[in-house]
Design a protein around this motif. Sequence first.
Motif, PDB file in Angstrom:
ATOM      1  N   GLY A 110       0.820  -1.215   0.000  1.00  0.00           N
ATOM      2  CA  GLY A 110       0.000   0.000   0.000  1.00  0.00           C
ATOM      3  C   GLY A 110       0.852   1.263   0.000  1.00  0.00           C
ATOM      4  O   GLY A 110       0.592   2.205  -0.753  1.00  0.00           O
ATOM      5  N   LEU A 111       1.893   1.288   0.831  1.00  0.00           N
ATOM      6  CA  LEU A 111       2.794   2.455   0.868  1.00  0.00           C
ATOM      7  C   LEU A 111       3.373   2.713  -0.518  1.00  0.00           C
ATOM      8  O   LEU A 111       3.384   3.846  -1.016  1.00  0.00           O
ATOM      9  N   SER A 112       3.858   1.656  -1.152  1.00  0.00           N
ATOM     10  CA  SER A 112       4.514   1.787  -2.454  1.00  0.00           C
ATOM     11  C   SER A 112       3.519   2.174  -3.547  1.00  0.00           C
ATOM     12  O   SER A 112       3.800   3.009  -4.410  1.00  0.00           O
ATOM     13  N   MET A 113       2.345   1.551  -3.475  1.00  0.00           N
ATOM     14  CA  MET A 113       1.354   1.788  -4.532  1.00  0.00           C
ATOM     15  C   MET A 113       0.820   3.221  -4.464  1.00  0.00           C
ATOM     16  O   MET A 113       0.492   3.812  -5.484  1.00  0.00           O
ATOM     17  N   GLN A 114       0.734   3.780  -3.250  1.00  0.00           N
ATOM     18  CA  GLN A 114       0.270   5.168  -3.157  1.00  0.00           C
ATOM     19  C   GLN A 114       1.276   6.100  -3.821  1.00  0.00           C
ATOM     20  O   GLN A 114       0.894   7.003  -4.571  1.00  0.00           O
ATOM     21  N   ASN A 115       2.569   5.894  -3.574  1.00  0.00           N
ATOM     22  CA  ASN A 115       3.590   6.672  -4.294  1.00  0.00           C
ATOM     23  C   ASN A 115       3.388   6.546  -5.805  1.00  0.00           C
ATOM     24  O   ASN A 115       3.447   7.534  -6.542  1.00  0.00           O
ATOM     25  N   PHE A 116       3.188   5.315  -6.249  1.00  0.00           N
ATOM     26  CA  PHE A 116       3.032   5.034  -7.679  1.00  0.00           C
ATOM     27  C   PHE A 116       1.819   5.783  -8.252  1.00  0.00           C
ATOM     28  O   PHE A 116       1.900   6.417  -9.303  1.00  0.00           O
TER      29      PHE A 116
ATOM     30  N   ILE B   7       8.603  12.606  -2.243  1.00  0.00           N
ATOM     31  CA  ILE B   7       8.782  11.146  -2.301  1.00  0.00           C
ATOM     32  C   ILE B   7      10.236  10.758  -2.076  1.00  0.00           C
ATOM     33  O   ILE B   7      10.534   9.804  -1.361  1.00  0.00           O
ATOM     34  N   LYS B   8      11.161  11.529  -2.666  1.00  0.00           N
ATOM     35  CA  LYS B   8      12.575  11.135  -2.603  1.00  0.00           C
ATOM     36  C   LYS B   8      13.272  11.599  -1.333  1.00  0.00           C
ATOM     37  O   LYS B   8      14.292  11.027  -0.941  1.00  0.00           O
ATOM     38  N   GLU B   9      12.757  12.650  -0.700  1.00  0.00           N
ATOM     39  CA  GLU B   9      13.481  13.205   0.453  1.00  0.00           C
ATOM     40  C   GLU B   9      12.882  12.794   1.792  1.00  0.00           C
ATOM     41  O   GLU B   9      13.490  13.037   2.834  1.00  0.00           O
TER      42      GLU B   9
END
Lengths: 180, 180
Positions: A110-116, B7-9
């Motif tokens: 979920g954390l990763s998919m929200q970034n995506f 996202i990166k920082e």
Amino acid sequence: MELYEAIKERRSIRRYKETAVPSDVLDRIIEAAQWAPSWAHSQCVEVVVIDDPAKKLALQATLPETNPAYKAMVGAPLVVAFCAKLNRAGFKKGEPATPRGNGWALFDTGLSMQNFMLAAHSEGLATVCVGLFDSEKAGAALGAPEGVEVVALTPLGYPNQEPNLPPRKDKAEFARKNSY
Amino acid sequence: MELYEAIKERRSIRRYKETAVPSDVLDRIIEAAQWAPSWAHSQCVEVVVIDDPAKKLALQATLPETNPAYKAMVGAPLVVAFCAKLNRAGFKKGEPATPRGNGWALFDTGLSMQNFMLAAHSEGLATVCVGLFDSEKAGAALGAPEGVEVVALTPLGYPNQEPNLPPRKDKAEFARKNSY
């Protein structure tokens, strides 16, 4: 795009244009997904980007036809499968560290998919999180090795619909102070 | 702040200044968390913002002292508990729609928490996702009603350490094309 703009304007989209996604754009979105944190930096989340029409059909077949994202699984130029290596997030020395077991693999996904999804929106692209599908069949279609499960899918492409804004519940119902 | 910059920082921070978080800043971050999507718009995720020192101590006591975020649970001006109403995400008419059951509550919490952590970072604040704690005791400390579980905790405050950047695995290990 500004962060709050991306957060507030992202919508779940189920109709896509056939227009291809440029590879540099795709690279930036994938990189965004990789920057999400993970349990003890276990980095259990991985993605598979699918443009092969036969694979898209195979993945579509893992959804019930009633899933509102069913058509988008072949209509969008890309499908992205979010996978997780099990027994990493939420685990210590191979044993579950909490009663939630591999639930933490879903949390990290979920954390990763929200970034995506935010990154996709900032690039003018759209997504919709699909969780209702046969994960075992999807894993077989993608050749996922033992111990890797497909957690969620999303079409990825340029939106071809005016997005809805489903109303949120009252803030007072969402956020409380000090206790319930 | 620009999305990709956030996202990166963003980093996981475990030392915090005592400086209070202004209420308008807190409101924006909470709103960001509420804008995340959820399973069939079930909106199962809720937050509790804790500034009461006694409650912070009670929550800290649900972590093992070896948890690297242990001190931050009282050192930060705020702790935020991410909770989920069970049997909503991943469920249809009260029955699990997939073999993952309430794993989808963790997934949706991840979506919301990532928005929260990005928004916090964009406001100059810091967070660290805590999953290793006794969820039942945390629920009791917060008076969580039947059917609501505390999924994850984070301190919230201004960072008081130079953040690490743990290296990511190679992009080729993170993202694949069409299959494993």
